[in-house]
Design an enzyme around this catalytic site. Structure first.
Site, mmCIF file in Angstrom:
data_model
loop_
_atom_site.group_PDB
_atom_site.id
_atom_site.type_symbol
_atom_site.label_atom_id
_atom_site.label_comp_id
_atom_site.label_asym_id
_atom_site.label_seq_id
_atom_site.Cartn_x
_atom_site.Cartn_y
_atom_site.Cartn_z
ATOM 1 N N ASN A 208 0.835 -1.203 0.000
ATOM 2 C CA ASN A 208 0.000 0.000 0.000
ATOM 3 C C ASN A 208 0.876 1.262 0.000
ATOM 4 O O ASN A 208 1.860 1.325 0.735
ATOM 5 C CB ASN A 208 -0.847 -0.041 1.285
ATOM 6 C CG ASN A 208 -2.019 0.921 1.287
ATOM 7 O OD1 ASN A 208 -2.850 0.888 0.378
ATOM 8 N ND2 ASN A 208 -2.113 1.756 2.313
ATOM 9 N N HIS A 247 -4.748 9.784 -1.839
ATOM 10 C CA HIS A 247 -5.081 11.047 -1.164
ATOM 11 C C HIS A 247 -4.709 12.150 -2.154
ATOM 12 O O HIS A 247 -3.521 12.410 -2.368
ATOM 13 C CB HIS A 247 -4.242 11.222 0.104
ATOM 14 C CG HIS A 247 -4.513 10.177 1.141
ATOM 15 N ND1 HIS A 247 -5.700 10.121 1.835
ATOM 16 C CD2 HIS A 247 -3.771 9.137 1.591
ATOM 17 C CE1 HIS A 247 -5.663 9.096 2.690
ATOM 18 N NE2 HIS A 247 -4.502 8.480 2.543
ATOM 19 N N GLU A 282 -7.580 4.443 0.263
ATOM 20 C CA GLU A 282 -7.720 5.555 1.227
ATOM 21 C C GLU A 282 -8.155 6.840 0.520
ATOM 22 O O GLU A 282 -7.675 7.927 0.837
ATOM 23 C CB GLU A 282 -6.385 5.808 1.950
ATOM 24 C CG GLU A 282 -5.802 4.586 2.633
ATOM 25 C CD GLU A 282 -4.533 4.871 3.427
ATOM 26 O OE1 GLU A 282 -4.203 6.035 3.682
ATOM 27 O OE2 GLU A 282 -3.859 3.889 3.809
ATOM 28 N N ASP A 284 -9.375 10.249 -0.738
ATOM 29 C CA ASP A 284 -10.052 11.514 -0.435
ATOM 30 C C ASP A 284 -9.586 12.525 -1.466
ATOM 31 O O ASP A 284 -8.488 12.423 -1.999
ATOM 32 C CB ASP A 284 -9.850 12.012 1.010
ATOM 33 C CG ASP A 284 -8.442 11.865 1.555
ATOM 34 O OD1 ASP A 284 -7.477 12.119 0.800
ATOM 35 O OD2 ASP A 284 -8.298 11.514 2.741
HETATM 36 C C1 XIL Z 1 -3.866 8.725 9.274
HETATM 37 C C2 XIL Z 1 -5.060 8.828 10.220
HETATM 38 O O1 XIL Z 1 -6.211 9.145 9.481
HETATM 39 C C3 XIL Z 1 -4.799 9.887 11.251
HETATM 40 O O2 XIL Z 1 -5.806 9.878 12.246
HETATM 41 C C4 XIL Z 1 -3.444 9.669 11.918
HETATM 42 O O3 XIL Z 1 -3.168 10.732 12.786
HETATM 43 C C5 XIL Z 1 -2.338 9.542 10.888
HETATM 44 O O4 XIL Z 1 -2.676 8.526 9.981
HETATM 45 N N1 XIL Z 1 -1.743 6.914 5.011
HETATM 46 C C6 XIL Z 1 -2.112 5.848 5.778
HETATM 47 C C7 XIL Z 1 -3.071 6.041 6.904
HETATM 48 O O5 XIL Z 1 -1.737 4.719 5.453
HETATM 49 O O6 XIL Z 1 -2.828 5.151 7.946
HETATM 50 C C8 XIL Z 1 -3.032 7.448 7.418
HETATM 51 O O7 XIL Z 1 -4.043 7.619 8.422
HETATM 52 C C9 XIL Z 1 -3.216 8.417 6.272
HETATM 53 C C10 XIL Z 1 -2.107 8.274 5.265
#
Ligand code: XIL
Length: 504
Positions: A208, A247, A282, A284
């Site tokens: 990932n 993201h 993930e 957004d």
């Molecule tokens: C983020 C969480 O959403 C937050 O609450 C935390 O403070 C930091 O991590 N990549 C990832 C996730 O693989 O685990 C992360 O999640 C966002 C970026």
């Protein structure tokens, strides 16, 4: 299920015919539509959920709309092994119970990651000790959840951010290094996959990372990952999926984002050749902090959500579409200097992006969407070859006939969200059957080939009509339609054709 042009054509007919019924029918949900298509749409259980700090409609929305779930923070190393060999799986247990009760796919996130590791791990520098720590962590964690986690992020974010890409190493000012790579070397990744697989051979195992939607060309992060996946497959390392965190930032502030969805498509196609899935893990689509979150921004965000969903549904080796949160109110994005990146607003109301996802799902009839959990996408090529042109022609005729019979030409749709059929194979079938029209955009003019006068409807990515002309012959100007990506439907007599266009 066979994924052929054949089935896609027939189902298009059914979709068009069923148009009226689906608009008036029971409430549609992302989950319901995804399930019909053999796919997963997921979101996180926010950390606030575990401490009981969320209103009831959060959980209600989460259950109603999603059929896959992952903990935001609760299964990371620092949460599960806060001190050496003392494990705490309470919150993880709550998540898997929730997943089971609600019939959801459960993701495990994440086993080997440089971030959110407790200090006691970071204080180790010895290779053998760290190998032992990682092995023990994986064996205990995966062992505890065996049979309850469908898919693990075995390794998270192990590639550095700059070209030339390589494994993330020693810390820089802007980025932390990796305790695993720095002290063990690249074999920590190979070992992590093998250890995980030994403990739970049925779980899917993912690599990932972020920025994988930026292309697969020379110097790209995804290109580097691709090389590693190839190597892993050759070596027999049991990787089954790549997770693209995705993201991303809304387009006005990041113009290079325009090709992100298509970049993922290209990546998915390369991974398919290796027998590996690509999941969106993930997602957004944040709007830069300080920029207005107005109707235009929300519509644009919706366009991009739809592009990702379109690609997701059209690629046979994509299985999960996971959004990093339910409501903007509890999103982590503030820390990235972004805002409002999710599909429900602060009050858990649906945003245009939600409608976009629904429109995309409805546009991809269930039988046109490949189920990679049921059927082998590596065999698709041979299936496609076996599906002879002759067969396609006869199906084209059947499609055209059933459309003709059902007389699907829908009158004014100004307030409805219409399902829009996907382009590609359907289009080929219909134009082959009738030879009536082709659609081309040049500048702001839409050109339609064919003799008959046609009705032209243009829809935005949320499925809302933005332009309509009942009788077009030859060409029509779309000067009044703002720049963006649209679906256009051309109807002539009883046949119709749908395709995606970009107005720039
Ligand atoms: C983020 C969480 O959403 C937050 O609450 C935390 O403070 C930091 O991590 N990549 C990832 C996730 O693989 O685990 C992360 O999640 C966002 C970026």
């Amino acid at each position: 299920m066979k994924f052929t042009r054949l089935t896609s054509g027939v189902v298009l007919a059914a979709t068009v015919i069923g148009l009226g019924a689906s608009v008036a029918g029971a409430q549609e949900t992302l989950r319901g539509l995804a399930e019909e298509r053999g796919r997963y749409v997921g979101s996180i259980l926010n950390s606030q959920w575990f401490s009981g700090g969320l209103p009831g409609n959060y959980e209600e929305t989460q259950k109603r709309e999603f059929n896959a779930v992952v903990c935001e923070n609760e299964m990371k190393f620092d949460a599960t092994e806060p001190s050496q060999n003392n494990f705490n799986f309470n919150n993880g247990d709550r998540m898997v119970k929730y997943a089971k009760q609600n019939g959801m796919r459960a993701r495990g996130h994440a086993l080997a990651w440089h971030s959110q590791v407790p200090n006691w791990v970071n204080s180790h520098k010895n290779k053998q000790e760290l190998l032992g720590i990682l092995k023990n962590h994986i064996e205990k964690t995966v062992g505890h959840f065996k049979g309850q986690i469908d898919e693990w992020d075995v390794v998270n974010e192990a590639v550095n951010d700059n070209d030339p890409h390589d494994w993330r190493a020693t810390a820089t000012n802007s980025r932390p290094g990796s305790v695993w790579f720095d002290n063990i070397g690249a074999e920590f990744l190979d070992s992590a996959f093998v250890w995980t697989h030994r403990v739970d051979p049925d779980a899917e195992l993912c690599y990932n990372d972020y920025n994988l939607e930026q292309g697969i060309g020379e110097g790209s992060k995804a290109g580097f990952v691709l090389k590693q996946v190839k190597r892993w497959k050759e070596m027999g390392i049991p990787i089954t999926c790549v997770g693209s965190q995705t993201h991303v930032e809304d387009t006005t502030t990041a113009p290079e984002f325009n090709g992100a969805a298509e970049n993922l498509r290209a990546f998915a196609k390369e991974l398919a050749k290796l027998g590996v899935k690509l999941n969106i893990t993930e997602l957004d689509i944040g709007i830069k902090s300080g920029m207005p979150v107005d109707a235009a921004a929300l519509a644009r965000q919706g366009h991009f959500y739809r592009q990702f969903m379109d690609v997701f549904l059209e690629e046979p080796n994509m299985g999960e579409f996971v959004i990093w949160g339910v409501s903007d109110k509890w999103s982590w994005l503030g820390g990235l200097n972004r805002q409002a990146g999710l599909i429900f607003n602060d009050n858990l109301q649906k945003k245009p992006a939600y409608d976009s996802l629904i429109a995309s799902l409805k546009a991809h009839a269930p039988e046109t969407v490949f189920n990679p959990y049921k059927d082998d996408f590596t065999k698709l090529d041979s299936i496609a070859k076996a599906d002879s042109i002759a067969k396609a022609d006869s199906v084209a005729k059947a499609v055209a006939d059933s459309i003709a019979k059902a007389n699907p030409v829908v009158e004014d749709t100004s307030k409805q969200i219409e399902p829009i059929a996907p382009a590609d194979s359907t289009e080929v079938l219909l134009s082959r059957a009738y030879g009536v029209f082709g659609v081309k955009v040049s500048g702001r003019t839409l050109n339609i080939s064919g003799d008959a006068s046609a009705k032209v409807q243009v829809f935005d990515m949320q499925g809302r009509p933005v332009f309509s002309d009942k009788a077009v012959k030859g060409s029509v100007s779309l000067a009044t339609v703002p720049n963006g990506i649209y679906m256009v439907r051309v109807t002539s007599g009883t046949s119709s054709l749908v395709r995606r266009i970009a107005l720039k």
